[in-house]
Design a protein around this motif. Structure first.
Motif, PDB file in Angstrom:
ATOM      1  N   VAL A  91       0.848  -1.198   0.000  1.00  0.00           N
ATOM      2  CA  VAL A  91       0.000   0.000   0.000  1.00  0.00           C
ATOM      3  C   VAL A  91       0.879   1.241   0.000  1.00  0.00           C
ATOM      4  O   VAL A  91       1.956   1.260   0.605  1.00  0.00           O
ATOM      5  CB  VAL A  91      -0.993   0.024   1.189  1.00  0.00           C
ATOM      6  N   THR A  92       0.413   2.256  -0.702  1.00  0.00           N
ATOM      7  CA  THR A  92       1.134   3.524  -0.796  1.00  0.00           C
ATOM      8  C   THR A  92       0.114   4.654  -0.679  1.00  0.00           C
ATOM      9  O   THR A  92      -1.082   4.422  -0.567  1.00  0.00           O
ATOM     10  CB  THR A  92       1.878   3.641  -2.142  1.00  0.00           C
ATOM     11  N   GLY A  93       0.617   5.874  -0.730  1.00  0.00           N
ATOM     12  CA  GLY A  93      -0.264   7.040  -0.771  1.00  0.00           C
ATOM     13  C   GLY A  93      -1.218   7.132   0.410  1.00  0.00           C
ATOM     14  O   GLY A  93      -0.859   6.828   1.549  1.00  0.00           O
ATOM     15  N   ARG A  94      -2.435   7.529   0.108  1.00  0.00           N
ATOM     16  CA  ARG A  94      -3.454   7.739   1.149  1.00  0.00           C
ATOM     17  C   ARG A  94      -3.813   6.431   1.866  1.00  0.00           C
ATOM     18  O   ARG A  94      -4.064   6.442   3.068  1.00  0.00           O
ATOM     19  CB  ARG A  94      -4.695   8.373   0.514  1.00  0.00           C
ATOM     20  N   VAL A  95      -3.812   5.316   1.154  1.00  0.00           N
ATOM     21  CA  VAL A  95      -4.124   4.039   1.803  1.00  0.00           C
ATOM     22  C   VAL A  95      -3.057   3.700   2.847  1.00  0.00           C
ATOM     23  O   VAL A  95      -3.368   3.256   3.951  1.00  0.00           O
ATOM     24  CB  VAL A  95      -4.292   2.902   0.781  1.00  0.00           C
ATOM     25  N   LYS A  96      -1.799   3.930   2.520  1.00  0.00           N
ATOM     26  CA  LYS A  96      -0.705   3.692   3.481  1.00  0.00           C
ATOM     27  C   LYS A  96      -0.878   4.580   4.701  1.00  0.00           C
ATOM     28  O   LYS A  96      -0.727   4.138   5.850  1.00  0.00           O
ATOM     29  CB  LYS A  96       0.646   3.962   2.806  1.00  0.00           C
ATOM     30  N   GLN A  97      -1.224   5.849   4.475  1.00  0.00           N
ATOM     31  CA  GLN A  97      -1.433   6.783   5.575  1.00  0.00           C
ATOM     32  C   GLN A  97      -2.561   6.294   6.491  1.00  0.00           C
ATOM     33  O   GLN A  97      -2.412   6.294   7.715  1.00  0.00           O
ATOM     34  CB  GLN A  97      -1.757   8.162   5.006  1.00  0.00           C
ATOM     35  N   LEU A  98      -3.660   5.859   5.922  1.00  0.00           N
ATOM     36  CA  LEU A  98      -4.786   5.363   6.721  1.00  0.00           C
ATOM     37  C   LEU A  98      -4.432   4.075   7.452  1.00  0.00           C
ATOM     38  O   LEU A  98      -4.801   3.885   8.612  1.00  0.00           O
ATOM     39  CB  LEU A  98      -6.012   5.157   5.836  1.00  0.00           C
ATOM     40  N   ALA A  99      -3.703   3.187   6.779  1.00  0.00           N
ATOM     41  CA  ALA A  99      -3.269   1.942   7.422  1.00  0.00           C
ATOM     42  C   ALA A  99      -2.354   2.250   8.608  1.00  0.00           C
ATOM     43  O   ALA A  99      -2.481   1.644   9.674  1.00  0.00           O
ATOM     44  CB  ALA A  99      -2.568   1.046   6.410  1.00  0.00           C
ATOM     45  N   ASP A 100      -1.456   3.199   8.440  1.00  0.00           N
ATOM     46  CA  ASP A 100      -0.567   3.588   9.538  1.00  0.00           C
ATOM     47  C   ASP A 100      -1.361   4.181  10.704  1.00  0.00           C
ATOM     48  O   ASP A 100      -1.085   3.880  11.871  1.00  0.00           O
ATOM     49  CB  ASP A 100       0.483   4.588   9.063  1.00  0.00           C
ATOM     50  N   LYS A 102      -4.326   3.462  11.566  1.00  0.00           N
ATOM     51  CA  LYS A 102      -5.037   2.358  12.218  1.00  0.00           C
ATOM     52  C   LYS A 102      -4.072   1.330  12.812  1.00  0.00           C
ATOM     53  O   LYS A 102      -4.498   0.315  13.337  1.00  0.00           O
ATOM     54  CB  LYS A 102      -5.986   1.689  11.226  1.00  0.00           C
ATOM     55  N   ARG A 103      -2.781   1.620  12.677  1.00  0.00           N
ATOM     56  CA  ARG A 103      -1.720   0.749  13.184  1.00  0.00           C
ATOM     57  C   ARG A 103      -1.763  -0.645  12.555  1.00  0.00           C
ATOM     58  O   ARG A 103      -1.478  -1.642  13.201  1.00  0.00           O
ATOM     59  CB  ARG A 103      -1.734   0.701  14.697  1.00  0.00           C
ATOM     60  N   ILE A 104      -2.127  -0.687  11.283  1.00  0.00           N
ATOM     61  CA  ILE A 104      -2.091  -1.942  10.527  1.00  0.00           C
ATOM     62  C   ILE A 104      -0.645  -2.173  10.110  1.00  0.00           C
ATOM     63  O   ILE A 104      -0.056  -1.355   9.425  1.00  0.00           O
ATOM     64  CB  ILE A 104      -3.007  -1.879   9.292  1.00  0.00           C
ATOM     65  N   GLU A 105      -0.080  -3.277  10.557  1.00  0.00           N
ATOM     66  CA  GLU A 105       1.310  -3.574  10.255  1.00  0.00           C
ATOM     67  C   GLU A 105       1.477  -4.510   9.070  1.00  0.00           C
ATOM     68  O   GLU A 105       2.521  -4.514   8.421  1.00  0.00           O
ATOM     69  CB  GLU A 105       1.982  -4.167  11.491  1.00  0.00           C
ATOM     70  N   GLN A 106       0.456  -5.304   8.808  1.00  0.00           N
ATOM     71  CA  GLN A 106       0.541  -6.262   7.714  1.00  0.00           C
ATOM     72  C   GLN A 106      -0.871  -6.557   7.219  1.00  0.00           C
ATOM     73  O   GLN A 106      -1.815  -6.588   8.004  1.00  0.00           O
ATOM     74  CB  GLN A 106       1.196  -7.554   8.205  1.00  0.00           C
ATOM     75  N   ILE A 107      -1.002  -6.771   5.929  1.00  0.00           N
ATOM     76  CA  ILE A 107      -2.266  -7.207   5.348  1.00  0.00           C
ATOM     77  C   ILE A 107      -2.004  -8.531   4.654  1.00  0.00           C
ATOM     78  O   ILE A 107      -1.127  -8.621   3.791  1.00  0.00           O
ATOM     79  CB  ILE A 107      -2.826  -6.184   4.343  1.00  0.00           C
ATOM     80  N   THR A 108      -2.731  -9.556   5.075  1.00  0.00           N
ATOM     81  CA  THR A 108      -2.628 -10.843   4.405  1.00  0.00           C
ATOM     82  C   THR A 108      -3.842 -10.994   3.497  1.00  0.00           C
ATOM     83  O   THR A 108      -4.913 -10.445   3.771  1.00  0.00           O
ATOM     84  CB  THR A 108      -2.555 -12.021   5.392  1.00  0.00           C
ATOM     85  N   ALA A 124      -6.226  -7.598   8.280  1.00  0.00           N
ATOM     86  CA  ALA A 124      -5.251  -6.632   8.790  1.00  0.00           C
ATOM     87  C   ALA A 124      -4.704  -7.142  10.120  1.00  0.00           C
ATOM     88  O   ALA A 124      -5.473  -7.541  11.005  1.00  0.00           O
ATOM     89  CB  ALA A 124      -5.911  -5.268   8.988  1.00  0.00           C
ATOM     90  N   LEU A 125      -3.380  -7.125  10.237  1.00  0.00           N
ATOM     91  CA  LEU A 125      -2.714  -7.640  11.433  1.00  0.00           C
ATOM     92  C   LEU A 125      -1.925  -6.537  12.133  1.00  0.00           C
ATOM     93  O   LEU A 125      -1.418  -5.613  11.509  1.00  0.00           O
ATOM     94  CB  LEU A 125      -1.763  -8.764  11.042  1.00  0.00           C
ATOM     95  N   GLN A 126      -1.819  -6.719  13.448  1.00  0.00           N
ATOM     96  CA  GLN A 126      -1.087  -5.785  14.285  1.00  0.00           C
ATOM     97  C   GLN A 126      -0.336  -6.590  15.342  1.00  0.00           C
ATOM     98  O   GLN A 126      -0.835  -7.614  15.837  1.00  0.00           O
ATOM     99  CB  GLN A 126      -2.109  -4.864  14.949  1.00  0.00           C
TER     100      GLN A 126
END
Length: 129
Positions: A91-100, A102-108, A124-126
């Motif tokens: 993920v990059t851009g705005r999706v990366k920002q939102l994932a960060d 939400k403290r999402i560290e990994q998406i399987t 989404a994993l943390q």
């Protein structure tokens, strides 16, 4: 790691075929990264591959929880396969920002197909603290 969110999506191949007939180049450029397009061009069933990637992006947006707004681009999510064929998410851009945020560290991701449909399940994993 603990699961903090889940998203799932089902895509009918006919929907992708219709989008390609109506808006082929615009649709492809808007939704898929150059690498995703190259990967789809290198398989026997291009529609199956594109539908799986489309379902994956929808499933990932469901786990992010915002939908396609606030500056999010389809190409902020890239789905590729590792050497063993397992889907990988970047993920990059705005999706990366939102994932960060939400403290999402990994998406399987898991993708499967039938003769007419692709389904994707994203988790989404943390790290457990």
């Amino acid at each position: 790691m603990k699961i903090i969110a889940h998203g799932i999506d089902l895509v009918d191949f006919a929907r992708i075929e219709q989008m390609l007939r109506r808006h082929e180049e615009r649709f492809l450029q808007r939704v898929f990264t150059p690498r995703e397009l190259a990967d789809a061009d290198n398989v026997k069933n291009r529609i199956e591959k594109l539908a799986g990637r489309f379902a994956s992006k929808e499933a990932i947006m469901k786990l992010i929880g915002t939908g396609w707004r606030d500056g999010i681009a389809w190409t902020d999510i890239e789905v590729t396969n590792n050497a063993l064929g397992q889907p990988q998410v970047a993920v990059t851009g705005r999706v990366k920002q939102l994932a960060d945020e939400k403290r999402i560290e990994q998406i399987t991701l898991s993708i499967t197909h039938t003769s007419n449909f692709a389904i994707a399940s994203a988790v989404a994993l943390q790290t457990i603290e």
